[in-house]
Design an enzyme around this catalytic site. Structure first.
Site, PDB file in Angstrom:
ATOM      1  N   ASP A   1      39.915  16.289  22.574  1.00  0.00           N
ATOM      2  CA  ASP A   1      40.450  15.244  23.459  1.00  0.00           C
ATOM      3  C   ASP A   1      41.551  15.786  24.363  1.00  0.00           C
ATOM      4  OD1 ASP A   1      42.279  15.732  21.530  1.00  0.00           O
ATOM      5  OD2 ASP A   1      42.658  13.625  21.014  1.00  0.00           O
TER       6      ASP A   1
ATOM      7  N   HIS B   1      37.640  42.146  36.840  1.00  0.00           N
ATOM      8  CA  HIS B   1      38.278  40.847  36.605  1.00  0.00           C
ATOM      9  C   HIS B   1      38.874  40.763  35.203  1.00  0.00           C
ATOM     10  CE1 HIS B   1      36.493  38.384  40.164  1.00  0.00           C
ATOM     11  NE2 HIS B   1      37.435  39.220  40.518  1.00  0.00           N
TER      12      HIS B   1
ATOM     13  N   ASP C   1      46.928  42.460  39.869  1.00  0.00           N
ATOM     14  CA  ASP C   1      46.344  41.641  40.930  1.00  0.00           C
ATOM     15  C   ASP C   1      46.764  40.211  40.610  1.00  0.00           C
ATOM     16  OD1 ASP C   1      44.759  40.111  42.602  1.00  0.00           O
ATOM     17  OD2 ASP C   1      42.951  41.318  42.300  1.00  0.00           O
TER      18      ASP C   1
ATOM     19  N   ASP D   1      47.345  36.598  47.315  1.00  0.00           N
ATOM     20  CA  ASP D   1      46.446  37.432  46.510  1.00  0.00           C
ATOM     21  C   ASP D   1      46.842  38.891  46.743  1.00  0.00           C
ATOM     22  OD1 ASP D   1      44.343  38.597  45.191  1.00  0.00           O
ATOM     23  OD2 ASP D   1      42.795  37.906  46.588  1.00  0.00           O
TER      24      ASP D   1
ATOM     25  N   HIS E   1      33.195  46.837  45.023  1.00  0.00           N
ATOM     26  CA  HIS E   1      33.408  45.487  45.558  1.00  0.00           C
ATOM     27  C   HIS E   1      33.646  45.505  47.068  1.00  0.00           C
ATOM     28  CE1 HIS E   1      37.797  46.197  45.706  1.00  0.00           C
ATOM     29  NE2 HIS E   1      37.701  46.699  44.486  1.00  0.00           N
TER      30      HIS E   1
ATOM     31  N   HIS F   1      38.053  39.005  51.750  1.00  0.00           N
ATOM     32  CA  HIS F   1      37.534  37.633  51.648  1.00  0.00           C
ATOM     33  C   HIS F   1      38.534  36.727  52.343  1.00  0.00           C
ATOM     34  CE1 HIS F   1      40.505  36.938  48.444  1.00  0.00           C
ATOM     35  NE2 HIS F   1      40.116  38.080  47.916  1.00  0.00           N
TER      36      HIS F   1
ATOM     37  N   HIS G   1      39.597  32.724  47.102  1.00  0.00           N
ATOM     38  CA  HIS G   1      38.428  33.115  47.910  1.00  0.00           C
ATOM     39  C   HIS G   1      38.114  31.864  48.713  1.00  0.00           C
ATOM     40  CE1 HIS G   1      37.338  36.019  44.400  1.00  0.00           C
ATOM     41  NE2 HIS G   1      38.333  36.473  45.129  1.00  0.00           N
TER      42      HIS G   1
ATOM     43  N   GLU H   1      41.523  44.871  50.498  1.00  0.00           N
ATOM     44  CA  GLU H   1      41.753  45.318  49.129  1.00  0.00           C
ATOM     45  C   GLU H   1      40.837  46.448  48.675  1.00  0.00           C
ATOM     46  OE1 GLU H   1      40.475  42.402  46.140  1.00  0.00           O
ATOM     47  OE2 GLU H   1      40.251  40.958  47.773  1.00  0.00           O
TER      48      GLU H   1
ATOM     49  N   TYR I   1      37.696  53.317  41.274  1.00  0.00           N
ATOM     50  CA  TYR I   1      37.671  53.132  39.821  1.00  0.00           C
ATOM     51  C   TYR I   1      36.796  54.234  39.240  1.00  0.00           C
ATOM     52  CZ  TYR I   1      38.878  48.710  41.981  1.00  0.00           C
ATOM     53  OH  TYR I   1      39.448  47.765  42.795  1.00  0.00           O
TER      54      TYR I   1
ATOM     55  N   ARG J   1      43.812  49.797  42.995  1.00  0.00           N
ATOM     56  CA  ARG J   1      43.498  48.888  44.108  1.00  0.00           C
ATOM     57  C   ARG J   1      44.811  48.538  44.796  1.00  0.00           C
ATOM     58  NH1 ARG J   1      40.638  45.618  41.574  1.00  0.00           N
ATOM     59  NH2 ARG J   1      41.911  43.788  41.112  1.00  0.00           N
TER      60      ARG J   1
ATOM     61  N   GLU K   1      46.096  45.664  47.666  1.00  0.00           N
ATOM     62  CA  GLU K   1      45.616  44.460  48.358  1.00  0.00           C
ATOM     63  C   GLU K   1      46.754  43.749  49.088  1.00  0.00           C
ATOM     64  OE1 GLU K   1      44.053  41.418  45.708  1.00  0.00           O
ATOM     65  OE2 GLU K   1      42.916  40.533  47.358  1.00  0.00           O
TER      66      GLU K   1
HETATM   67  N1  GLY Z   1      42.139  38.323  42.867  1.00  0.00           N
HETATM   68  C1  GLY Z   1      40.777  38.322  43.138  1.00  0.00           C
HETATM   69  C2  GLY Z   1      40.495  39.079  44.336  1.00  0.00           C
HETATM   70  O1  GLY Z   1      41.256  39.962  44.689  1.00  0.00           O
HETATM   71  O2  GLY Z   1      39.572  38.825  45.046  1.00  0.00           O
HETATM   72 MN    MN Z   2      41.359  39.395  46.779  1.00  0.00          MN
HETATM   73 MN    MN Z   3      43.280  40.030  44.235  1.00  0.00          MN
END
Ligand code: GLY
Ligand code: MN
Ligand code: MN
Length: 439
Positions: free
Chosen positions: A36, A235, A252, A263, A342, A346, A353, A377, A381, A399, A401
């Site tokens: 609940d 992720h 991230d 982001d 990747h 975005h 996103h 970004e 890897y 990474r 970004e």
């Molecule tokens: N944090 C998810 C991305 O960088 O797209």
């Molecule tokens: Mn991103």
């Molecule tokens: Mn990100």
């Protein structure tokens, strides 16, 4: 760029692009966590964008004649347990809507609101909204001897609202910059605080604390706090390992401020000093990121930016002896994807996103224009067991970004002040962490 954020304006703009027909859009649902207990409620970004109303179990109908909101009627019992509710009386006073009804009246009232329009626009991905609309359309179609036209077209609202949300006005832009500043501060705090005595959870908590202290509602998405090889999982959100000296930490994480996301990703050494091997890879990712930012020009596309990023990364991997062959072929054959799996960008906005189209109505890739916001970004890897990779690079995940806002003069990097070069990052790692705790 639009100057005004008024829900009326947004409703008007939507009507314009849907040929003055009628749109139906639903709030998010409250979602059960277990038994609940519910997850904290987060309003649907598009619903919020069009009326600014934060409660679940609501539905908005926008037509040229009027905007109608269906919502839960106030209920003293519910208010005792769950807090104040808007109710139909206050809704028309406070919100940019003309009429408000109890959501229980939806089935009875919706047919009239859709009647005499050719097309009804509704999010095809929202099964409940589709059911409501179809039932209302069936109801209208069965009416005999009526002198109005029953709607006969169903169109997908999703990309139309997305197209509006693609271009941010000045108010949205200010919120996004604040979101970026808050997240940037939290990243600096993380760099100063993380060391081999700490673990990923400590840093996630620290960042969440700073987000909220600075006025954000919290993280804009599940923060990734990844020490060492954990960064190889794109992720990774477990955030529960200890840090090890000699490893890198990939973070991230972004804040959500007044409904808008940032982001940001930064990668830095646990010890505060990069090893020579880490520096080589870091500098390559940074070079690709800087080249991509330089290509963020009005009229260019996110595909252009991705292609340039891939070119720089792939050339670098060939120079380091990790890949061998022609750069164009390596990219086309998917060889680069092994280490850069990747995309580069975005859209960014109310959703991390952001729910905005990547192709226009002619199926052409959207060209960058003032008010559009997106991330850049690149990353690399290196699996721990790939024999093609020199041992010194194995297990490294990096990474970087940043968040870009297009202006009439070109790109503004909203996260430019977050340490990024090797020397900036090493300096940030040696800052006094206590300064971030109590400002
Ligand atoms: N944090 C998810 C991305 O960088 O797209
Ligand atoms: Mn991103
Ligand atoms: Mn990100």
């Amino acid at each position: 760029m639009q100057e005004l954020t008024s829900y009326r304006n947004r409703q008007k703009n939507l009507l314009e692009i849907i040929n003055n027909q009628v749109a139906v859009i639903r709030s998010n649902d409250l979602v059960t966590r277990n038994h609940d207990t519910e997850f904290p409620f987060r309003q649907s970004s598009s619903f919020n964008y069009l009326c600014g109303f934060g409660e679940h179990d609501s539905l908005l109908v926008i037509s040229p004649a009027k905007t109608t909101l269906f919502l839960r009627e106030t209920d003293p019992f519910l208010e005792l347990w769950m807090g104040k509710m808007m109710g139909t009386q206050r809704a028309t006073d406070i919100l940019d809507v003309d009429e408000a009804y109890d959501i229980k009246e939806l089935a009875e009232k919706l047919p009239e609101l859709l009647d005499d329009h050719q097309d009804v626009y509704v999010d095809f991905g929202d099964e409940k909204a589709m059911t409501f609309v179809k039932e209302a359309m069936t109801n209208l179609a069965r009416r005999k001897r009526k002198k109005t036209q029953s709607p006969h077209g169903l169109k997908n609202l999703y990309d139309y609202v997305g197209a509006l949300r693609l271009v941010k006005d000045n108010n949205e832009r200010a919120r996004m910059q604040r979101s970026a500043d808050i997240a940037g501060l939290a990243h600096r705090a993380a760099m100063a605080t993380a060391n081999k005595e700490r673990n990923e959870a400590d840093i996630e908590n620290l960042m969440e604390f700073i987000f909220k202290r600075e006025g954000a509602s919290g993280a804009a998405y599940g923060s990734i706090i990844a020490g060492g090889e954990n960064a190889l999982c794109l992720h990774y959100i477990e955030n529960n390992s200890n840090f090890k000296d000699g490893d890198l930490i990939l973070i991230d994480a972004g804040a959500e401020f007044q409904g808008y996301a940032s982001d940001i990703t930064r990668t830095f050494p646990v010890s505060g000093k990069f090893t020579e091997a880490q520096k080589e890879i870091y500098q390559l990712v940074l070079d690709a990121q800087i080249a991509a930012i330089a290509l963020s020009i009005n009229g260019k596309t996110l595909d252009d930016i991705h292609n340039e990023t891939c070119r720089v990364l792939c050339e670098g991997l060939v120079n380091l002896g990790i890949l061998e062959g022609d750069v164009k072929e390596l990219i086309a054959n998917g060889e680069l994807k092994k280490y850069y799996p990747h995309g580069t960008s975005h859209w960014l906005g109310m959703d991390v996103h952001d729910q905005c189209p990547y192709k226009d109505e002619n199926n052409e890739t959207i060209k960058l224009a003032p008010g559009m916001s997106f991330t850049i970004e690149p990353g690399l890897y290196f699996p721990t067991n790939d024999p093609n990779i020199p041992e010194k690079y194995r297990g490294i995940g990096i990474r970087i970004e940043d968040d870009i806002m297009m202006d009439k003069d070109g790109a503004v990097n909203m996260t430019a002040s977050v340490p990024k070069t090797i020397s900036e990052v090493e300096r940030a790692c040696s800052e006094d962490p206590s300064q971030f705790l109590f400002l």
